[in-house]
Each structure stands twice: as C-alpha cells, then as structure tokens.
Write a protein that holds these residues in place. Structure first.
Motif: not given
Length: 194
Positions: A62-64, A73-76, A82-92, A101-110
């Motif tokens: 998942x890329x949000x 909404x995207x970070x939440x 993830x808590x429900x067992x899904x994979x998050x690749x990144x948040x943009x 913006x904190x997480x154990x997935x890649x985060x990019x800020x524009x």
C-alpha cells in the motif's frame, strides 16, 4: 507483489484530485481514490473502512498519498492497516503542514514552498522530501504537480546540502519507480477505482 496507491484528498473539489491523478504515470500500480466528497479525508478510520470494502489483499504493498487534511487520514489509515496485518510500502504527504509523520514505512514529504518544508521538518521529515521553488499556491500544488518545479532532498544525510531540481510529478514518479524496483515485477496494467 502488487502495489496499490490510495489517494487521500483534502477538503476541496474532486476535480483537483482527478487532475493530480491524470498528471502522474501510474504504470503497474492500481489507483484507488478515496471519495472525500462523501467521507472526510481526514478520518483514518473512514479510509481504513474504504480499503476493507474494496477487499484489498493484505499482502499488497500500500502506498498512501495524502493532500492537506487528507494527510491526517492517510497516516492514521497507514497505522490501522498495519495493525490489522496489512503491508504499507510508503506514505507520501503533499502539504501535510502540522501533521506528525512517523512510521515504520517510508515517508516522503512534499511542500508547496520552502517555509512549509522547514516548519514541518520537526514533525518528521521522512526519507526524502520535496519543496516547490518558486512557491506555488496550496491547491495549485495538488492540481498541477507536473507544472510545479522545486527541489528533492535526501533527509538521511543531514550533512548533505545536495538538492536536485525536478518537478513534483517527476519526483513522485521517481519514488514510485524506486518502490517498483523493490517489488517483484507483476506486469500489471494501471487500474483506476473510485
């Protein structure tokens, strides 16, 4: 492994989001647009339920991609997924000013200008970031990332002053391609779902 980009708009006309989606090459990535005209884009639980209704495979990457209030909404939703067992690749995060913006997935800020870029940094810079230069209006940034010039910066090397001139759309494309290199090649065509 398939990748799904979930577009989480802010509080604005849906046509701006459609323009954003049309300006990016989504080859090999399925695109879901959260209907922020029906549900609040700042509500991670609503985005999570949207993903559940679409029966997204938990092994999909998942890329949000959030804009403005949609970043909340995207970070939440990323954390809930993830808590429900899904994979998050990144948040943009596009103009997620004031959003931690904190997480154990890649985060990019524009950011639409340098001020927003600098003042958001203490809330999490992410792996890499982008800021528009010259500055552009907040909504214009979302509507026309292909026309927004600026700089990409690696935030992993705090001693580096290297920045690369690029458009916001091209930089997002670079990040999507970088992630694609990490995923298995599935050869899937792009698919848009609302």
């Amino acid at each position: 492994m398939s990748a799904i980009a979930v577009i989480c708009p802010g509080v604005h006309a849906p046509s701006l989001t459609q323009s954003f989606v049309d300006s990016v090459n989504w080859q090999g990535i399925e695109v879901l647009m959260f209907p922020s005209d029906l549900y609040p884009g700042y509500c991670g639980l609503d985005i999570y339920h949207f993903l559940s209704r679409h029966q997204i495979d938990r092994t999909s990457q998942l890329i949000l991609i959030g804009f403005s209030a949609g970043v909340v909404g995207a970070i939440a939703a990323a954390w809930l997924w993830q808590l429900s067992g899904g994979k998050v690749e990144a948040l943009v995060a596009f103009d997620g000013w004031g959003v931690p913006l904190f997480g154990n997935f890649e985060i990019y800020r524009f950011s639409h200008d340098y001020f927003t870029h600098v003042t958001s940094a203490w809330l999490g810079t992410g792996v890499e970031s982008f800021y528009a230069d010259p500055p552009v209006a907040h909504l214009e940034f979302w509507r026309s990332p292909h026309l927004t010039n600026g700089y990409s910066i690696s935030n992993l090397d705090i001693f580096s002053s290297l920045k690369q001139s690029i458009t916001a759309a091209n930089y997002l494309q670079y990040l999507l391609n970088k992630g694609r290199g990490k995923r298995e090649e599935g050869g899937r065509e792009s698919k848009y779902i609302v």
